[in-house]
Design a protein around this motif. Structure first.
Motif, PDB file in Angstrom:
ATOM      1  N   LEU A  38       7.548   3.656 -12.552  1.00 15.84           N
ATOM      2  CA  LEU A  38       8.022   2.682 -11.567  1.00 15.84           C
ATOM      3  C   LEU A  38       7.127   1.455 -11.502  1.00 15.84           C
ATOM      4  CD1 LEU A  38       9.137   4.982  -8.605  1.00 15.84           C
ATOM      5  CD2 LEU A  38      10.595   3.412  -9.882  1.00 15.84           C
ATOM      6  N   THR A  39       5.858   1.640 -11.801  1.00 13.23           N
ATOM      7  CA  THR A  39       4.929   0.516 -11.657  1.00 13.23           C
ATOM      8  C   THR A  39       4.640  -0.211 -12.966  1.00 13.23           C
ATOM      9  OG1 THR A  39       3.109   2.092 -11.816  1.00 13.23           O
ATOM     10  CG2 THR A  39       3.747   1.399  -9.614  1.00 13.23           C
ATOM     11  N   THR A  40       4.902   0.417 -14.096  1.00 18.51           N
ATOM     12  CA  THR A  40       4.508  -0.223 -15.352  1.00 18.51           C
ATOM     13  C   THR A  40       5.677  -0.570 -16.269  1.00 18.51           C
ATOM     14  OG1 THR A  40       4.219   1.895 -16.482  1.00 18.51           O
ATOM     15  CG2 THR A  40       2.292   0.987 -15.333  1.00 18.51           C
ATOM     16  N   ARG A  41       6.850  -0.033 -16.005  1.00 19.46           N
ATOM     17  CA  ARG A  41       7.984  -0.302 -16.893  1.00 19.46           C
ATOM     18  C   ARG A  41       8.751  -1.551 -16.466  1.00 19.46           C
ATOM     19  NH1 ARG A  41      10.064   3.087 -20.587  1.00 19.46           N
ATOM     20  NH2 ARG A  41       9.335   5.227 -20.744  1.00 19.46           N
TER      21      ARG A  41
ATOM     22  N   VAL B  87      -1.235  -2.379  -8.228  1.00 23.87           N
ATOM     23  CA  VAL B  87      -1.701  -1.282  -7.411  1.00 23.87           C
ATOM     24  C   VAL B  87      -0.780  -0.070  -7.572  1.00 23.87           C
ATOM     25  CG1 VAL B  87      -0.415  -1.971  -5.343  1.00 23.87           C
ATOM     26  CG2 VAL B  87      -2.534  -0.698  -5.100  1.00 23.87           C
ATOM     27  N   GLY B  88      -1.383   1.027  -7.855  1.00 22.62           N
ATOM     28  CA  GLY B  88      -0.619   2.274  -7.936  1.00 22.62           C
ATOM     29  C   GLY B  88      -1.120   3.187  -6.851  1.00 22.62           C
ATOM     30  N   PHE B  89      -0.739   2.909  -5.656  1.00 22.05           N
ATOM     31  CA  PHE B  89      -1.404   3.480  -4.504  1.00 22.05           C
ATOM     32  C   PHE B  89      -0.354   4.014  -3.561  1.00 22.05           C
ATOM     33  CE2 PHE B  89      -4.819   3.528  -1.428  1.00 22.05           C
ATOM     34  CZ  PHE B  89      -4.152   3.452  -0.220  1.00 22.05           C
ATOM     35  N   PRO B  90      -0.482   5.113  -2.940  1.00 25.08           N
ATOM     36  CA  PRO B  90      -1.563   6.086  -3.121  1.00 25.08           C
ATOM     37  C   PRO B  90      -1.339   6.923  -4.383  1.00 25.08           C
ATOM     38  CG  PRO B  90      -0.122   6.647  -1.269  1.00 25.08           C
ATOM     39  CD  PRO B  90       0.463   5.452  -1.909  1.00 25.08           C
ATOM     40  N   ALA B  91      -2.230   7.858  -4.614  1.00 23.87           N
ATOM     41  CA  ALA B  91      -2.152   8.655  -5.829  1.00 23.87           C
ATOM     42  C   ALA B  91      -2.028  10.136  -5.493  1.00 23.87           C
ATOM     43  CB  ALA B  91      -3.408   8.417  -6.662  1.00 23.87           C
TER      44      ALA B  91
ATOM     45  N   PHE C 118       0.801  -1.212   0.000  1.00 20.63           N
ATOM     46  CA  PHE C 118       0.000   0.000   0.000  1.00 20.63           C
ATOM     47  C   PHE C 118       0.844   1.276   0.000  1.00 20.63           C
ATOM     48  CE2 PHE C 118      -2.644  -3.313   1.773  1.00 20.63           C
ATOM     49  CZ  PHE C 118      -3.814  -3.171   1.041  1.00 20.63           C
ATOM     50  N   SER C 119       2.130   1.126  -0.155  1.00 17.01           N
ATOM     51  CA  SER C 119       2.993   2.306  -0.199  1.00 17.01           C
ATOM     52  C   SER C 119       3.015   2.878  -1.607  1.00 17.01           C
ATOM     53  CB  SER C 119       4.419   1.935   0.200  1.00 17.01           C
ATOM     54  OG  SER C 119       4.471   1.488   1.518  1.00 17.01           O
ATOM     55  N   SER C 120       3.401   4.132  -1.694  1.00 12.58           N
ATOM     56  CA  SER C 120       3.637   4.706  -3.013  1.00 12.58           C
ATOM     57  C   SER C 120       4.853   3.994  -3.604  1.00 12.58           C
ATOM     58  CB  SER C 120       3.915   6.196  -2.886  1.00 12.58           C
ATOM     59  OG  SER C 120       5.144   6.405  -2.207  1.00 12.58           O
ATOM     60  N   PRO C 121       5.019   4.041  -4.921  1.00 12.54           N
ATOM     61  CA  PRO C 121       6.158   3.321  -5.522  1.00 12.54           C
ATOM     62  C   PRO C 121       7.500   3.730  -4.915  1.00 12.54           C
ATOM     63  CG  PRO C 121       4.600   3.948  -7.220  1.00 12.54           C
ATOM     64  CD  PRO C 121       4.113   4.593  -5.949  1.00 12.54           C
ATOM     65  N   VAL C 122       7.686   5.010  -4.722  1.00 13.52           N
ATOM     66  CA  VAL C 122       8.958   5.456  -4.143  1.00 13.52           C
ATOM     67  C   VAL C 122       9.041   5.066  -2.669  1.00 13.52           C
ATOM     68  CG1 VAL C 122      10.274   7.493  -3.465  1.00 13.52           C
ATOM     69  CG2 VAL C 122       9.349   7.320  -5.772  1.00 13.52           C
ATOM     70  N   GLY C 123       7.940   5.233  -1.963  1.00 13.72           N
ATOM     71  CA  GLY C 123       7.938   4.866  -0.550  1.00 13.72           C
ATOM     72  C   GLY C 123       8.193   3.389  -0.352  1.00 13.72           C
TER      73      GLY C 123
ATOM     74  N   MET D  83      24.576  -1.543  -1.298  1.00 18.64           N
ATOM     75  CA  MET D  83      24.175  -1.678  -2.694  1.00 18.64           C
ATOM     76  C   MET D  83      23.054  -2.707  -2.808  1.00 18.64           C
ATOM     77  SD  MET D  83      26.115   0.458  -4.223  1.00 18.64           S
ATOM     78  CE  MET D  83      25.709   0.067  -5.926  1.00 18.64           C
ATOM     79  N   LEU D  84      22.083  -2.378  -3.611  1.00 18.58           N
ATOM     80  CA  LEU D  84      20.971  -3.298  -3.847  1.00 18.58           C
ATOM     81  C   LEU D  84      20.685  -3.359  -5.341  1.00 18.58           C
ATOM     82  CD1 LEU D  84      19.946  -1.372  -1.100  1.00 18.58           C
ATOM     83  CD2 LEU D  84      18.538  -3.415  -0.954  1.00 18.58           C
ATOM     84  N   ARG D  85      19.990  -4.379  -5.718  1.00 19.27           N
ATOM     85  CA  ARG D  85      19.586  -4.493  -7.109  1.00 19.27           C
ATOM     86  C   ARG D  85      18.082  -4.684  -7.162  1.00 19.27           C
ATOM     87  NH1 ARG D  85      21.732  -8.672 -11.802  1.00 19.27           N
ATOM     88  NH2 ARG D  85      20.517  -7.746 -13.494  1.00 19.27           N
ATOM     89  N   ILE D  86      17.470  -4.007  -8.112  1.00 21.04           N
ATOM     90  CA  ILE D  86      16.027  -4.164  -8.296  1.00 21.04           C
ATOM     91  C   ILE D  86      15.758  -4.564  -9.742  1.00 21.04           C
ATOM     92  CG2 ILE D  86      15.665  -1.701  -8.821  1.00 21.04           C
ATOM     93  CD1 ILE D  86      12.942  -2.017  -7.307  1.00 21.04           C
ATOM     94  N   ILE D  87      14.916  -5.547  -9.900  1.00 17.47           N
ATOM     95  CA  ILE D  87      14.472  -5.967 -11.233  1.00 17.47           C
ATOM     96  C   ILE D  87      12.950  -5.927 -11.211  1.00 17.47           C
ATOM     97  CG2 ILE D  87      14.556  -7.770 -12.998  1.00 17.47           C
ATOM     98  CD1 ILE D  87      16.997  -8.929 -11.577  1.00 17.47           C
ATOM     99  N   HIS D  88      12.385  -5.244 -12.175  1.00 22.88           N
ATOM    100  CA  HIS D  88      10.930  -5.063 -12.191  1.00 22.88           C
ATOM    101  C   HIS D  88      10.417  -5.367 -13.594  1.00 22.88           C
ATOM    102  CE1 HIS D  88       7.111  -2.759 -12.323  1.00 22.88           C
ATOM    103  NE2 HIS D  88       7.052  -3.013 -11.033  1.00 22.88           N
ATOM    104  N   ARG D  89       9.367  -6.149 -13.634  1.00 20.91           N
ATOM    105  CA  ARG D  89       8.821  -6.538 -14.938  1.00 20.91           C
ATOM    106  C   ARG D  89       7.303  -6.532 -14.878  1.00 20.91           C
ATOM    107  NH1 ARG D  89       9.647 -12.661 -16.895  1.00 20.91           N
ATOM    108  NH2 ARG D  89       7.999 -12.958 -15.356  1.00 20.91           N
ATOM    109  N   VAL D  90       6.710  -6.031 -15.925  1.00 20.29           N
ATOM    110  CA  VAL D  90       5.256  -6.159 -16.081  1.00 20.29           C
ATOM    111  C   VAL D  90       5.025  -6.922 -17.378  1.00 20.29           C
ATOM    112  CG1 VAL D  90       3.064  -4.963 -16.303  1.00 20.29           C
ATOM    113  CG2 VAL D  90       4.869  -3.975 -14.898  1.00 20.29           C
TER     114      VAL D  90
END
Lengths: 207, 377
Positions: free
Chosen positions: B82-85, B156-160, A173-178, B101-108
């Motif tokens: 951040l949520t769709t790419r 989920v793209g929350f909050p807005a 429930f966090s914002s993407p950056v949060g 250091m961290l690594r993030i991999i994100h896929r839709v």
């Protein structure tokens, strides 16, 4: 290695080298393979000599942090290292310096018992936060002077697995950056160790 | 300091300085969009099996952006990116004088979100999201947590960010600058009170990805920072990129066996009597958490940018006799606070200052469902 460089290195670890010079020296070390190899050998020797010692000097930890924080906005770390040494600082410094394997840091910072109070005046009357000042400072690229808050007593509020449950459930429930900030902090933290340290008397409010 | 100590210290400093320089992505070392040939040893893990068809930011399809866009629109674009790419990046995370250091991999892909976040040089923890399944590998606890979420939350793209958000934050573009050879918009989100944190965001002009993020306290002082050292936007990321590096032999697996959360239907309806300005309840559900058979009420409060979750669970019998001592904790700059109200443990967690979670948790009160429904009529 010339004397000047040797002198700089000594000064760096005696906390007497200016931050800008620290950064330059660190950059040189990161690029100079010969220098790197030489000091790597020294490190092995040094590690053997001082293998009985468990933690790094607090001032060193702070200085290393200063090198890392070349970003002006993060120069605050210097303020932290000049603060009186606290139980977690050597451990945190070691964790940073080594790259890091084990250490303390779920940052489970438990505070003194808190009296649940309704919104106090000091909270509700601060709508006039200096947002303009914040922005002007950001725009001007002014160096910040953030001081790490005093470390309160450490005690595990909830078992870390339980806290992990909460963090994971909340992240949805966090914002993407949060969410990224929250999960990154959780991934970076090392649970348990900090909470297992002997409790420290509370020094006051975190703020 | 003895000579031997200096030798060690120096070597450690070199190690960290190298990582720090990579983390700060100095242009001559690690330009964003490229893979640094001088990756730190920690980065040279199987995580570095580069996904096929890697695409750098330079060739990434640009979103429709315009220099005249309002700052709030940049935040929306950033959230959308951040949520769709698809992206694969290595970044430094700084908090409290420590860098990791961290690594993030994100896929839709086909409407399903997959995400992997891994600590490269610290705890070895990994977080993997595969659609509704969230898995957290905790090698330091020899534990794996598995939580199932409702499928509808997978995107989920929350909050807005909305008009209300502007009432509690001052959102501005303070400059347009270059970062790691990329053109970026620097957006500041400054809180108008001390119930929330602010941000400074370096948002890439063409992709809307945040290349650098600073979390700031109400005075604008940086308390947490994330800087990408490398970032690519691959068109395709294979499933193998979402396999954990952690060997789980002998690990304890904790799952929420009872399935996804159901609407809250507890005998007591929990609500906050008062909330910080701008916060409202946005969601509530009843669920079980991994490793627990007891149902937990999960309430979510948000002001549009920041969010706070409150978990309510009945105290166990063995806990009932213990004195109720409210306690605080922190995960990075995020805060947690736990207290006991009417025989229930209340725990608030959120990316907000400690006072905010403390306030919200302390304001919770149980009401009979009948009383709540009659009040709503």
């Amino acid at each position: 290695m010339n004397e000047e460089l040797d002198s700089q290195l000594s000064a760096m670890f005696d906390d007497e080298l200016a931050p800008a010079e620290c950064e330059l020296l660190a950059r040189r070390l990161s690029r100079d393979e010969q220098l790197k190899a030489r000091w790597g050998r020294y490190a092995v020797i040094g590690a053997a000599i001082r293998s009985e010692r468990g933690v790094l000097d607090a001032a060193l930890a702070g200085r290393v942090s200063a090198v890392i924080l070349a970003e002006p906005a993060l120069a605050a770390a210097q303020g932290a290292r000049r603060a009186p040494a606290r139980w977690w600082q050597p451990l945190a410094g070691a964790a940073v310096a080594v790259g890091v394997a084990v250490g303390s840091v779920l940052w489970l910072r438990a505070q003194a018992p808190f009296t649940a109070a309704p919104p106090s005046a000091h909270l509700t009357a601060t709508v006039s936060v200096p947002a303009a000042a914040v922005l002007s400072a950001a725009a001007a690229g002014a160096a910040d002077s953030y001081v790490v808050p005093r470390a309160p007593a450490v005690r595990a509020m909830v078992p870390s697995t339980e806290l992990a449950n909460y963090v994971v459930a909340h992240s949805v429930f966090s914002s993407p950056v949060g969410r990224r900030n929250l999960l990154s902090a959780f991934m970076a933290s090392e649970s348990g160790t900090a909470a297992e340290e002997p409790p420290v008397e509370p020094e006051g409010n975190v703020r | 300091m003895s000579a031997s100590e200096r030798f060690i210290a120096l070597t450690l400093a070199w190690t960290v300085a190298g990582a720090a320089l990579a983390g700060e992505a100095s242009p001559e070392r690690t330009p964003v969009g490229e893979t640094s040939p001088e990756s730190t040893p920690a980065q040279k893990t199987s995580l570095d099996q580069a996904p096929a068809h890697k695409t750098s930011l330079e060739s990434a399809p640009a979103q429709k952006t315009s220099p005249e866009s309002a700052p709030a629109q940049w935040l929306e674009r950033m959230n959308r990116a951040l949520t769709t790419r698809n992206y694969d990046g290595t970044f430094s995370h700084w908090h409290g004088g420590q860098v990791e250091m961290l690594r993030i991999i994100h896929r839709v892909q086909d409407g399903t979100v997959s995400e992997r976040l891994a600590s490269l040089d610290g705890s070895g923890r990994e977080f993997i999201r595969a659609g509704p399944s969230l898995t957290c590998y905790l090698p330091d606890k020899r534990t794996v947590l598995v939580e199932q979420r409702p499928p509808q939350e997978s995107l989920v793209g929350f909050p807005a960010v909305n008009d209300q958000t502007a009432s509690f934050y001052d959102i501005r573009e303070v400059t347009h600058t270059r970062l790691n050879r990329r053109s970026t918009h620097v957006i500041t989100v400054s809180p108008k009170d001390e119930y929330r944190y602010g941000y400074r965001l370096w948002i890439d002009d063409s992709t809307a990805m945040p290349l650098k993020t600073q979390l700031c306290d109400r005075r604008g002082h940086v308390i947490e920072q994330i800087v990408f050292a490398s970032l690519t936007l691959p068109a395709h990321i294979p499933d193998s990129a979402f396999k954990p590096d952690v060997s789980t032999a002998g690990f304890q697996w904790l799952r929420n066996e009872s399935g996804p959360p159901a609407p809250a239907a507890a005998t007591l309806a929990w609500n906050a009597m008062r909330l910080p300005p701008g916060f409202r309840m946005a969601a509530r559900s009843a669920q079980t958490l991994p490793g627990s058979a007891d149902p937990v009420d999960h309430l979510v409060f948000t002001d549009g940018l920041a969010s706070v979750s409150v978990f309510v669970e009945a105290q166990r019998r063995e806990q009932a006799d213990q004195p109720a001592v409210p306690e605080s904790a922190a995960v990075g700059s995020s805060s947690a606070f736990s207290t006991v109200i009417d025989g229930h443990k209340i725990t608030a967690v959120g990316e907000v200052p400690p006072d905010t979670v403390r306030f919200i948790a302390s304001q919770l009160k149980a009401e009979e469902p009948a009383a709540v429904s009659s009040r709503r009529r």
